[in-house]
Scaffold this motif. Structure first.
Motif, PDB file in Angstrom:
ATOM      1  N   ARG A 471      82.189 -20.823  80.798  1.00 49.88           N
ATOM      2  CA  ARG A 471      83.474 -21.543  80.379  1.00 49.88           C
ATOM      3  C   ARG A 471      84.143 -20.981  79.420  1.00 49.88           C
ATOM      4  N   THR A 472      83.336 -20.181  78.528  1.00 45.25           N
ATOM      5  CA  THR A 472      83.974 -19.825  77.091  1.00 45.25           C
ATOM      6  C   THR A 472      83.354 -18.052  77.377  1.00 45.25           C
ATOM      7  N   PRO A 473      84.228 -17.317  76.724  1.00 50.54           N
ATOM      8  CA  PRO A 473      83.819 -16.005  76.598  1.00 50.54           C
ATOM      9  C   PRO A 473      82.969 -15.435  75.978  1.00 50.54           C
ATOM     10  N   LEU A 572      81.184  -0.286  80.300  1.00 53.17           N
ATOM     11  CA  LEU A 572      82.555  -0.287  80.376  1.00 53.17           C
ATOM     12  C   LEU A 572      82.865  -1.726  80.775  1.00 53.17           C
ATOM     13  N   GLU A 573      81.979  -2.318  81.940  1.00 55.24           N
ATOM     14  CA  GLU A 573      82.150  -3.718  82.306  1.00 55.24           C
ATOM     15  C   GLU A 573      82.150  -4.879  81.432  1.00 55.24           C
ATOM     16  N   VAL A 574      81.061  -4.700  80.336  1.00 53.98           N
ATOM     17  CA  VAL A 574      80.905  -5.468  79.420  1.00 53.98           C
ATOM     18  C   VAL A 574      82.175  -5.536  78.272  1.00 53.98           C
ATOM     19  N   ALA A 575      82.508  -4.269  78.144  1.00 48.85           N
ATOM     20  CA  ALA A 575      83.510  -4.154  77.108  1.00 48.85           C
ATOM     21  C   ALA A 575      84.734  -4.782  77.579  1.00 48.85           C
ATOM     22  N   SER A 576      85.300  -4.315  79.030  1.00 47.25           N
ATOM     23  CA  SER A 576      86.549  -4.732  79.520  1.00 47.25           C
ATOM     24  C   SER A 576      86.666  -6.055  80.204  1.00 47.25           C
ATOM     25  N   GLY A 577      85.221  -6.520  80.624  1.00 44.79           N
ATOM     26  CA  GLY A 577      85.684  -8.070  81.371  1.00 44.79           C
ATOM     27  C   GLY A 577      85.993  -7.761  82.582  1.00 44.79           C
ATOM     28  N   ARG A 578      85.900  -6.612  83.088  1.00 50.86           N
ATOM     29  CA  ARG A 578      86.253  -6.242  84.665  1.00 50.86           C
ATOM     30  C   ARG A 578      85.054  -5.817  85.404  1.00 50.86           C
ATOM     31  N   ARG A 579      84.669  -6.039  86.543  1.00 51.10           N
ATOM     32  CA  ARG A 579      83.922  -5.575  87.252  1.00 51.10           C
ATOM     33  C   ARG A 579      84.184  -3.805  87.726  1.00 51.10           C
ATOM     34  N   PRO A 580      83.093  -3.245  88.104  1.00 51.96           N
ATOM     35  CA  PRO A 580      83.334  -1.953  88.370  1.00 51.96           C
ATOM     36  C   PRO A 580      84.097  -1.639  89.659  1.00 51.96           C
ATOM     37  N   ILE A 581      84.095  -2.655  90.566  1.00 56.42           N
ATOM     38  CA  ILE A 581      85.117  -2.403  91.608  1.00 56.42           C
ATOM     39  C   ILE A 581      85.619  -3.831  91.908  1.00 56.42           C
ATOM     40  N   GLU A 582      86.963  -4.043  91.566  1.00 53.28           N
ATOM     41  CA  GLU A 582      87.410  -5.433  91.666  1.00 53.28           C
ATOM     42  C   GLU A 582      88.151  -5.630  93.131  1.00 53.28           C
ATOM     43  N   ARG A 583      87.943  -6.796  93.953  1.00 52.66           N
ATOM     44  CA  ARG A 583      88.261  -7.315  94.792  1.00 52.66           C
ATOM     45  C   ARG A 583      89.037  -8.809  94.863  1.00 52.66           C
ATOM     46  N   ASP A 584      89.848  -9.036  95.586  1.00 57.04           N
ATOM     47  CA  ASP A 584      90.538 -10.117  95.631  1.00 57.04           C
ATOM     48  C   ASP A 584      90.019 -11.068  96.564  1.00 57.04           C
ATOM     49  N   ALA A 585      90.511 -12.352  96.985  1.00 54.17           N
ATOM     50  CA  ALA A 585      89.838 -13.203  97.607  1.00 54.17           C
ATOM     51  C   ALA A 585      89.628 -12.697  99.291  1.00 54.17           C
ATOM     52  N   ASP A 617      88.453  -6.375  76.729  1.00 55.47           N
ATOM     53  CA  ASP A 617      88.757  -7.435  77.447  1.00 55.47           C
ATOM     54  C   ASP A 617      89.547  -8.618  76.861  1.00 55.47           C
ATOM     55  N   ALA A 618      90.710  -8.853  77.408  1.00 53.15           N
ATOM     56  CA  ALA A 618      91.565  -9.715  76.909  1.00 53.15           C
ATOM     57  C   ALA A 618      91.059 -10.978  76.655  1.00 53.15           C
ATOM     58  N   MET A 619      90.158 -11.494  77.227  1.00 53.36           N
ATOM     59  CA  MET A 619      89.448 -12.731  76.947  1.00 53.36           C
ATOM     60  C   MET A 619      89.031 -12.921  75.620  1.00 53.36           C
ATOM     61  N   GLY A 621      90.312 -12.021  72.876  1.00 51.47           N
ATOM     62  CA  GLY A 621      91.443 -12.523  72.085  1.00 51.47           C
ATOM     63  C   GLY A 621      91.674 -11.725  70.775  1.00 51.47           C
ATOM     64  N   GLY A 622      91.250 -10.421  70.762  1.00 50.76           N
ATOM     65  CA  GLY A 622      91.068  -9.286  69.650  1.00 50.76           C
ATOM     66  C   GLY A 622      90.154  -9.726  68.665  1.00 50.76           C
ATOM     67  N   GLU A 623      88.994 -10.405  68.950  1.00 43.53           N
ATOM     68  CA  GLU A 623      88.125 -11.067  67.750  1.00 43.53           C
ATOM     69  C   GLU A 623      86.867  -9.797  68.089  1.00 43.53           C
ATOM     70  N   PHE A 624      87.197  -8.742  67.553  1.00 51.72           N
ATOM     71  CA  PHE A 624      86.189  -7.599  67.689  1.00 51.72           C
ATOM     72  C   PHE A 624      86.708  -6.498  66.786  1.00 51.72           C
ATOM     73  N   GLU A 625      85.836  -5.815  66.130  1.00 55.27           N
ATOM     74  CA  GLU A 625      86.086  -4.671  65.355  1.00 55.27           C
ATOM     75  C   GLU A 625      86.602  -3.682  66.277  1.00 55.27           C
ATOM     76  N   GLU A 626      87.785  -3.059  65.982  1.00 56.06           N
ATOM     77  CA  GLU A 626      88.224  -1.967  66.768  1.00 56.06           C
ATOM     78  C   GLU A 626      87.451  -0.743  66.994  1.00 56.06           C
ATOM     79  N   SER A 627      86.794  -0.454  65.753  1.00 54.28           N
ATOM     80  CA  SER A 627      85.958   0.868  65.767  1.00 54.28           C
ATOM     81  C   SER A 627      84.867   0.609  66.488  1.00 54.28           C
ATOM     82  N   GLU A 628      84.254  -0.526  66.563  1.00 49.10           N
ATOM     83  CA  GLU A 628      83.073  -0.854  67.323  1.00 49.10           C
ATOM     84  C   GLU A 628      83.497  -1.096  68.878  1.00 49.10           C
ATOM     85  N   MET A 629      84.663  -1.509  69.014  1.00 45.82           N
ATOM     86  CA  MET A 629      85.055  -1.392  70.652  1.00 45.82           C
ATOM     87  C   MET A 629      85.337   0.177  71.041  1.00 45.82           C
ATOM     88  N   ARG A 630      86.000   0.914  70.333  1.00 44.99           N
ATOM     89  CA  ARG A 630      86.190   2.354  70.446  1.00 44.99           C
ATOM     90  C   ARG A 630      84.887   2.948  70.671  1.00 44.99           C
TER      91      ARG A 630
END
Length: 713
Positions: A471-473, A572-585, A617-619, A621-630
């Protein structure tokens, strides 16, 4: 057979030494409930001793766990103190990272029944009048007690205001990281030198964090109780002791105070981890749940009483009597050894005669064997409501063992021949592994045609669900800790095991999260063991599309570098919040942007455009250190390099994540890799797709080819 004979005669030699020095030996795994006294919030949990409660809401409380028999620390009528050493492994986790702490302490106390206050008192004592000796591991900076910070070790002598303090940051240890911490506490009764060493490693550091002269006899009674104490202060902090060994004895050296030889050594109690006797190392064995029952405790008590009485008589008769007892004892044990050898040889013949039971012989050395009845009852007849996951070769159920109340995860393997093969592989490999970031195998069962594996249940489920179904990121600090934990597990598998283990299925759904959101890598059904520096055999490619290294898809030869590629996809999945291969319904591929339908390709594209942080990951909300994310994104790309030789080792990845090494230069444009399309098609034809098809995009020298795939085996 030869090993058995050697072991028996080694045991006889050990018995002779123990008899001569009147030492009783125990280890943590043989303690019974009657050997431990738990006060306050202290309780047992899956083989560890927890000093505080695992409550989801902030709490102030304390707990204490003591060995029930008093141990002599000073010879009667003299100032000659005991020599003692202890080794223990512990962890401090917090369900709420913003919550302030408490801490825990190793404790010698004359008091068996009372418990000190919570918070900064650490459950030790509210006044100096009570008298105690403790080494504290404090996670709360309390000005009242002159604490230097919220991450220190201190020597407490009849007071919670430490007389000596060491900053754990100086040795690279962070108590609140949730990682397993090892501690060595040693006191030499002849030289009166006291040392404390702390490390994440099983190797004892060369230089202790605390080292000082100490007259222990001023702070102990003739007899003291030994154990641990812990507390919380308005926090959700959990303090677990995972392993403990303790040795106490009286040296034969001349007492520096008295100028004469000390009295004969009385019987002493020893919690012994054999590896802890090494001068420079102490390897912590796997903690196991103390067996219940009082028979062993009462028997031990009687033996200690008899040992003490016999010792006093022998001391009066002189060393000749002691030698006689030792010789006689050795003779008795030699007879016993002969009988045991005869029995073993007969048993071996029976086992060899029954080749049909080779399955049992494969796993007899593994962890506890459960009965089918036990696991059927624990899972409510494998009720569908108890299903908590599905693996490649079976279903996972939540279970509760009625006899202990322990919550477990039961993997019910499929009945196919392949399922049995994967079961044997998983059992033979993970049963020998011990690491804080691996899911712990509790036991197994093979009855009624069923194949069952029993694991610790991970209360926070899989990383996959935490990323995409919560429910929460998942907060950024949690994500970084998880990635470091997985890297630590893979470094152990690749470089620290006796035989190298290639996991072959590193993905977020196989990474479990414990109560402190520590990563536990699991599902070893596809894993393979190889000797170090040996080339692995080629097999059919196995794993999940999106995590598979391109060279592994082509050759079917899994190496540690193919695991590194899978780890890079996880990063990359953990940092971006996206699956390695995205699929729709409708099971169609979802494009990340432009023409890319693959996460690794997409992040490489952003890096080429100088917009790497756009992958965050947009979820969050920018709550991370940019240097750590990079840093994390660059590590992910370095691990996903098309050229296996350019990928870092997992040990190198750990050094990058903690800032001890620089990330190698990652080119802006993804290096090209040339594959033969016919070779690729041939490889994929040898694979079997599961019903949940996915899309993988492989770059070729001329164009991009997309192929249907999924979990392939």
């Amino acid at each position: 057979m030869t090993k058995l004979v050697i072991s028996i005669f080694s045991f006889i030699a050990l018995f002779s030494v123990v008899t001569a020095t009147a030492v009783t030996q125990f280890d943590f795994s043989t303690l019974t409930l009657s050997n431990l006294k738990l006060l306050g919030d202290a309780h047992l949990n899956n083989g560890s001793v927890r000093l505080t409660r695992d409550l989801p809401v902030p709490n102030s409380g304390s707990g204490r766990a003591l060995y029930t028999k008093p141990i002599r620390f000073r010879s009667p009528g003299t100032n000659y103190p005991a020599t003692f050493s202890t080794f223990f492994s512990f962890s401090v986790t917090n369900l709420n990272p913003s919550s302030i702490g408490g801490g825990l302490a190793f404790l010698l106390s004359p008091d068996f029944d009372s418990l000190g206050s919570a918070g900064g008192f650490l459950g030790l004592s509210d006044s100096a009048a009570a008298g105690f000796f403790a080494v504290e591991f404090d996670t709360l900076m309390d000005v009242e007690f002159s604490d230097i910070n919220g991450n220190h070790v201190g020597l407490d002598l009849n007071s919670v205001v430490s007389s000596e303090v060491g900053n754990l940051a100086d040795v690279g240890v962070e108590l609140k990281s949730g990682d397993l911490v090892n501690a060595w506490i040693e006191y030499d009764g002849s030289t009166r030198i006291f040392n404390v060493s702390v490390s994440y490693s099983n190797l004892k550091p060369e230089n202790p964090i605390l080292s000082l002269p100490l007259d222990l006899d001023k702070y102990v009674n003739d007899f003291m109780y030994v154990g641990f104490s812990g507390s919380t202060q308005g926090s959700t902090e959990i303090h677990s002791v995972e392993w403990w060994s303790f040795t106490s004895s009286f040296d034969s050296a001349i007492s520096p105070n008295s100028g004469s030889s000390p009295p004969p050594p009385p019987p002493t109690v020893v919690f012994m981890n054999p590896a802890a006797n090494s001068a420079n190392s102490a390897k912590s064995p796997p903690p196991s749940l103390p067996p219940t029952g009082s028979n062993s405790a009462s028997s031990t008590s009687q033996k200690e009483s008899k040992s003490s009485s016999c010792h006093n008589q022998l001391c009066k008769q002189g060393p000749g009597a002691v030698a006689g007892v030792v010789t006689a004892s050795a003779f008795v044990f030699a007879l016993f050894a002969g009988g045991l050898i005869w029995f073993y040889s007969k048993k071996t013949k029976r086992v060899n005669a029954n080749k049909s039971d080779s399955f049992a012989s494969e796993i007899i050395k593994m962890p506890r064997e459960f009965t089918y009845k036990q696991l059927k009852q624990a899972t409510k007849c494998f009720n569908a409501n108890r299903v908590i996951g599905h693996g490649a070769f079976g279903t996972v159920y939540k279970g509760i063992l009625p006899e202990t109340g322990d919550i477990i995860a039961v993997k019910r393997c499929s009945h196919s021949s392949q399922g049995k093969d994967e079961f044997l592989s998983e059992l033979s490999i993970i049963g020998t592994l011990r690491h804080r970031n691996l899911v712990r195998l509790q036991g197994w069962c093979h009855e009624k045609g069923e194949i069952l594996l029993v694991y610790d249940l991970m209360p926070n489920g899989s990383l996959d669900k935490a990323l995409f179904e919560a429910r929460t990121p998942l907060p950024w600090p949690h994500r970084r800790k998880i990635l470091l934990g997985v890297a630590s597990a893979l470094a152990y598998l690749h470089q620290e095991c006796e035989n190298q283990v290639i996991h072959r299925d590193v993905k977020t759904s196989n990474i479990m999260l414990d109560e402190g959101f520590n990563a536990r890598l699991g599902d070893f059904g596809l894993a393979r063991q190889v000797e170090h520096d040996k080339s692995p055999d080629a097999t059919v490619a196995a794993g999940t599309m999106g995590y598979l290294a391109p060279e592994y898809l082509l050759t079917g030869r899994a190496t540690e570098k193919s695991d590194v590629f899978s780890y890079g996809a996880v990063v990359l999945e953990v940092a971006s919040g996206r699956r390695p291969i995205e699929r729709d319904a409708n099971n169609n591929n979802v494009k990340f942007g432009g023409s890319c339908s693959n996460l690794v390709e997409w992040v490489w594209g952003l890096h080429r455009e100088g917009r790497l942080l756009a992958a965050a990951d947009a979820m969050l909300g920018g709550e991370f250190e940019e240097s750590e994310m990079r840093l994390v994104l660059l590590v992910g790309l370095a691990c996903s390099h098309p050229d296996p030789s350019a990928r870092p080792t997992m040990r190198g990845v750990i050094q990058m994540l903690i800032g001890e090494a620089e990330v190698p230069i990652v080119p802006r444009a993804k290096p090209s890799t040339t594959f033969s399309t016919s070779d690729l098609l041939m490889t994929l034809q040898d694979s079997v797709s599961d019903c949940n098809a996915a899309i993988i995009t492989i770059s070729t020298s001329s164009s991009e080819k997309s192929f249907d795939g999924g979990d392939i085996v």
